[in-house]
Design a protein around this motif. Structure first.
Motif, PDB file in Angstrom:
ATOM      1  N   LEU A   1       0.845  -1.190   0.000  1.00 22.82           N
ATOM      2  CA  LEU A   1       0.000   0.000   0.000  1.00 22.82           C
ATOM      3  C   LEU A   1       0.885   1.245   0.000  1.00 22.82           C
ATOM      4  CD1 LEU A   1      -3.031   0.762   0.101  1.00 22.82           C
ATOM      5  CD2 LEU A   1      -2.804   0.917   2.578  1.00 22.82           C
ATOM      6  N   VAL A   2       0.628   2.149  -0.926  1.00 24.26           N
ATOM      7  CA  VAL A   2       1.436   3.362  -1.080  1.00 24.26           C
ATOM      8  C   VAL A   2       0.529   4.572  -1.011  1.00 24.26           C
ATOM      9  CG1 VAL A   2       2.968   4.669  -2.600  1.00 24.26           C
ATOM     10  CG2 VAL A   2       3.148   2.174  -2.489  1.00 24.26           C
ATOM     11  N   MET A   3       0.903   5.537  -0.154  1.00 28.09           N
ATOM     12  CA  MET A   3       0.203   6.812  -0.080  1.00 28.09           C
ATOM     13  C   MET A   3       0.825   7.776  -1.074  1.00 28.09           C
ATOM     14  SD  MET A   3      -2.293   6.979   2.164  1.00 28.09           S
ATOM     15  CE  MET A   3      -2.360   8.742   2.398  1.00 28.09           C
ATOM     16  N   ILE A   4      -0.023   8.575  -1.732  1.00 28.56           N
ATOM     17  CA  ILE A   4       0.433   9.531  -2.737  1.00 28.56           C
ATOM     18  C   ILE A   4      -0.169  10.891  -2.430  1.00 28.56           C
ATOM     19  CG2 ILE A   4       0.522  10.106  -5.190  1.00 28.56           C
ATOM     20  CD1 ILE A   4       0.122   7.177  -5.812  1.00 28.56           C
ATOM     21  N   ALA A   5       0.649  11.923  -2.464  1.00 27.27           N
ATOM     22  CA  ALA A   5       0.205  13.315  -2.348  1.00 27.27           C
ATOM     23  C   ALA A   5       0.804  14.094  -3.505  1.00 27.27           C
ATOM     24  CB  ALA A   5       0.621  13.925  -1.013  1.00 27.27           C
ATOM     25  N   ALA A   6      -0.023  14.853  -4.215  1.00 28.98           N
ATOM     26  CA  ALA A   6       0.426  15.603  -5.384  1.00 28.98           C
ATOM     27  C   ALA A   6      -0.128  17.014  -5.327  1.00 28.98           C
ATOM     28  CB  ALA A   6      -0.019  14.918  -6.678  1.00 28.98           C
ATOM     29  N   GLU A   7       0.742  17.992  -5.555  1.00 35.67           N
ATOM     30  CA  GLU A   7       0.317  19.383  -5.605  1.00 35.67           C
ATOM     31  C   GLU A   7      -0.447  19.665  -6.894  1.00 35.67           C
ATOM     32  OE1 GLU A   7       3.510  22.066  -3.064  1.00 35.67           O
ATOM     33  OE2 GLU A   7       3.910  21.637  -5.170  1.00 35.67           O
TER      34      GLU A   7
ATOM     35  N   ALA B   1      -1.422  20.804 -14.404  1.00 38.56           N
ATOM     36  CA  ALA B   1      -0.191  20.034 -14.262  1.00 38.56           C
ATOM     37  C   ALA B   1      -0.042  19.512 -12.843  1.00 38.56           C
ATOM     38  CB  ALA B   1       1.012  20.893 -14.643  1.00 38.56           C
ATOM     39  N   ILE B   2       0.986  18.688 -12.658  1.00 43.29           N
ATOM     40  CA  ILE B   2       1.309  18.113 -11.357  1.00 43.29           C
ATOM     41  C   ILE B   2       2.520  18.832 -10.801  1.00 43.29           C
ATOM     42  CG2 ILE B   2       1.938  16.019 -10.109  1.00 43.29           C
ATOM     43  CD1 ILE B   2       0.673  14.401 -12.340  1.00 43.29           C
ATOM     44  N   GLY B   3       2.412  19.308  -9.570  1.00 40.82           N
ATOM     45  CA  GLY B   3       3.548  19.940  -8.910  1.00 40.82           C
ATOM     46  C   GLY B   3       4.433  18.903  -8.248  1.00 40.82           C
ATOM     47  N   ARG B   4       4.904  19.204  -7.045  1.00 44.11           N
ATOM     48  CA  ARG B   4       5.722  18.248  -6.307  1.00 44.11           C
ATOM     49  C   ARG B   4       4.870  17.100  -5.806  1.00 44.11           C
ATOM     50  NH1 ARG B   4       7.982  21.663  -1.638  1.00 44.11           N
ATOM     51  NH2 ARG B   4       5.861  22.461  -1.773  1.00 44.11           N
ATOM     52  N   ILE B   5       5.496  15.953  -5.595  1.00 48.46           N
ATOM     53  CA  ILE B   5       4.775  14.786  -5.108  1.00 48.46           C
ATOM     54  C   ILE B   5       5.506  14.219  -3.890  1.00 48.46           C
ATOM     55  CG2 ILE B   5       3.921  14.240  -7.415  1.00 48.46           C
ATOM     56  CD1 ILE B   5       5.943  11.921  -7.465  1.00 48.46           C
ATOM     57  N   ARG B   6       4.767  13.459  -3.102  1.00 44.90           N
ATOM     58  CA  ARG B   6       5.322  12.734  -1.966  1.00 44.90           C
ATOM     59  C   ARG B   6       4.715  11.331  -1.963  1.00 44.90           C
ATOM     60  NH1 ARG B   6       8.150  16.408  -2.318  1.00 44.90           N
ATOM     61  NH2 ARG B   6       8.771  17.990  -0.771  1.00 44.90           N
ATOM     62  N   LEU B   7       5.559  10.333  -1.686  1.00 46.19           N
ATOM     63  CA  LEU B   7       5.126   8.939  -1.652  1.00 46.19           C
ATOM     64  C   LEU B   7       5.596   8.304  -0.355  1.00 46.19           C
ATOM     65  CD1 LEU B   7       6.151   7.857  -5.276  1.00 46.19           C
ATOM     66  CD2 LEU B   7       3.921   8.665  -4.542  1.00 46.19           C
ATOM     67  N   ARG B   8       4.797   7.376   0.150  1.00 46.18           N
ATOM     68  CA  ARG B   8       5.194   6.631   1.341  1.00 46.18           C
ATOM     69  C   ARG B   8       4.476   5.289   1.361  1.00 46.18           C
ATOM     70  NH1 ARG B   8       4.272   9.105   7.243  1.00 46.18           N
ATOM     71  NH2 ARG B   8       5.805  10.584   6.439  1.00 46.18           N
TER      72      ARG B   8
ATOM     73  N   PRO C   1      10.443   1.521   0.027  1.00 46.46           N
ATOM     74  CA  PRO C   1      10.617   2.960   0.293  1.00 46.46           C
ATOM     75  C   PRO C   1      11.755   3.595  -0.489  1.00 46.46           C
ATOM     76  CG  PRO C   1      10.194   1.793   2.344  1.00 46.46           C
ATOM     77  CD  PRO C   1      10.373   0.748   1.291  1.00 46.46           C
ATOM     78  N   TYR C   2      12.835   2.853  -0.756  1.00 45.20           N
ATOM     79  CA  TYR C   2      13.951   3.419  -1.511  1.00 45.20           C
ATOM     80  C   TYR C   2      13.577   3.615  -2.982  1.00 45.20           C
ATOM     81  CZ  TYR C   2      16.365   1.895   2.693  1.00 45.20           C
ATOM     82  OH  TYR C   2      16.741   1.703   3.992  1.00 45.20           O
ATOM     83  N   TYR C   3      12.785   2.705  -3.539  1.00 42.14           N
ATOM     84  CA  TYR C   3      12.312   2.879  -4.908  1.00 42.14           C
ATOM     85  C   TYR C   3      11.349   4.070  -4.998  1.00 42.14           C
ATOM     86  CZ  TYR C   3      14.284  -1.731  -5.928  1.00 42.14           C
ATOM     87  OH  TYR C   3      15.140  -2.791  -6.093  1.00 42.14           O
ATOM     88  N   LEU C   4      10.550   4.265  -3.968  1.00 46.40           N
ATOM     89  CA  LEU C   4       9.645   5.411  -3.956  1.00 46.40           C
ATOM     90  C   LEU C   4      10.429   6.723  -3.879  1.00 46.40           C
ATOM     91  CD1 LEU C   4       6.838   4.124  -1.539  1.00 46.40           C
ATOM     92  CD2 LEU C   4       6.914   4.020  -4.033  1.00 46.40           C
ATOM     93  N   ASP C   5      11.528   6.728  -3.118  1.00 47.15           N
ATOM     94  CA  ASP C   5      12.364   7.929  -3.066  1.00 47.15           C
ATOM     95  C   ASP C   5      12.954   8.249  -4.435  1.00 47.15           C
ATOM     96  OD1 ASP C   5      11.850   8.197  -0.397  1.00 47.15           O
ATOM     97  OD2 ASP C   5      13.688   7.199   0.266  1.00 47.15           O
ATOM     98  N   GLU C   6      13.397   7.219  -5.153  1.00 50.55           N
ATOM     99  CA  GLU C   6      13.954   7.456  -6.485  1.00 50.55           C
ATOM    100  C   GLU C   6      12.899   7.974  -7.446  1.00 50.55           C
ATOM    101  OE1 GLU C   6      16.248   5.106 -10.141  1.00 50.55           O
ATOM    102  OE2 GLU C   6      15.739   4.041  -8.297  1.00 50.55           O
ATOM    103  N   PHE C   7      11.695   7.421  -7.378  1.00 50.37           N
ATOM    104  CA  PHE C   7      10.627   7.889  -8.266  1.00 50.37           C
ATOM    105  C   PHE C   7      10.273   9.345  -7.964  1.00 50.37           C
ATOM    106  CE2 PHE C   7       6.177   8.502  -9.410  1.00 50.37           C
ATOM    107  CZ  PHE C   7       6.181   8.092 -10.728  1.00 50.37           C
TER     108      PHE C   7
END
Length: 324
Positions: free
Chosen positions: A152-158, A163-170, A256-262
């Protein structure tokens, strides 16, 4: 690539560049704060104050590694300049490494350095949703928010217009109130407008300093992406990236490391910023800045903090990559 090979054509040139990145205003001993040092034959900086040998690698991701800096710099160049990234097997072939584990460890060290400490939270309007990534086991159903063997991955997008701004994944273990709200508190700034799919858990955001705007998904399958189009687009790109580059092969421990790279690629994916990205990766994680100290009697071979010309530079023709 030819220009890169000219910049970092020797181990000494790589070491000089690392020193300039770590101490852009001149050398400061991390132990005593002294601003005077001599270079030793082994590549260390001998402090003129405490008489200790300081390695430029200490406090960076190159610490305690035997791989030459030239290979590290090439690895950073390949990772930051490939549009979709590079797998451990591809990195092993490109660098000519004899061990797959060496390439895998190198990639994961770079992924850990891709996240900047103290990142600014997302602001203004932010879309938040969850998605499932990973393969499906035999006879397994993945309807709703049932995790099973998936992750399960949480996604937040500005929201930046269309368009899409910055994103955060966890990656989170479940959709409990604690994990969902904690993700929003740590990634979204207070006063921002949070748009979700109407899950009752998010209703508590209205009383915690956020403007809550629910957007429930329509009953039709093909209309769901219209409610939160940006996070759904990020989810689709994430799944395609994991499948295309890594063939969907990852563990929950390493996710989590793959999510950081993405996230790194989504934020700094433009080719003109790749030089700056490789510079950031080379200096993270680093120790805190040492306390300032005045310089004392300079010798003919000493390194001064207020030297205008870079004394570490072996060849004045070697210039750092552009950070536009």
């Amino acid at each position: 690539m030819l220009e890169f090979e000219h910049w970092f054509r020797s181990e000494q040139a790589c070491r000089d560049y690392l020193i300039r990145v770590r101490w852009p205003d001149g050398f400061r001993c991390p132990r005593c704060g002294h601003g005077q040092a001599w270079r030793t034959r082994r590549g260390f900086l001998h402090c003129g104050g405490c008489r200790n040998d300081i390695s430029p690698k200490v406090g960076t991701l190159f610490e305690s590694t035997r791989m030459p800096l030239r290979l590290w710099f090439r690895a950073m160049w390949l990772v930051t300049h490939q549009k979709g990234g590079v797998s451990a097997l591809g990195l092993q072939r490109a660098l000519g490494l004899g061990s797959y584990r060496t390439a895998w460890a190198c990639l994961h060290k770079l992924r850990r350095a891709m996240v900047r400490p103290g990142r600014e939270p997302l602001t203004e309007e932010v879309e938040v949703d969850e998605t499932l990534v990973g393969g499906r086991g035999k006879g397994q159903k993945t309807a709703g928010r049932h995790v099973g063997k998936k992750s399960l991955v949480m996604i937040a997008a500005e929201v930046r217009g269309k368009a899409i701004g910055r994103i955060r994944l966890r990656a989170i273990p479940n959709t409990s109130k604690e994990h969902l709200l904690d993700f929003v508190r740590q990634t979204v700034a207070l006063g921002a407008t949070v748009m979700t799919d109407g899950l009752p858990v998010y209703m508590n955001l209205a009383g915690k300093g956020y403007s809550y705007l629910p957007r429930p998904n329509p009953p039709g399958r093909h209309e769901k992406s219209n409610a939160l189009p940006r996070v759904h687009r990020v989810a689709a790109l994430l799944k395609r990236w994991l499948l295309g580059i890594h063939h969907g092969s990852f563990t929950k421990r390493q996710l989590p490391y793959y999510l950081d790279e993405f996230t790194f690629r989504s934020t700094a994916g433009a080719p003109r910023t790749a030089g700056c990205c490789s510079t950031d990766c080379s200096s993270r994680p680093s120790r805190s800045h040492p306390r300032p100290s005045t310089t004392s009697n300079r010798g003919p071979n000493s390194i001064s903090v207020d030297s205008c010309a870079h004394p570490y530079r072996a060849d004045s023709s070697i210039k750092p990559p552009p950070c536009a």
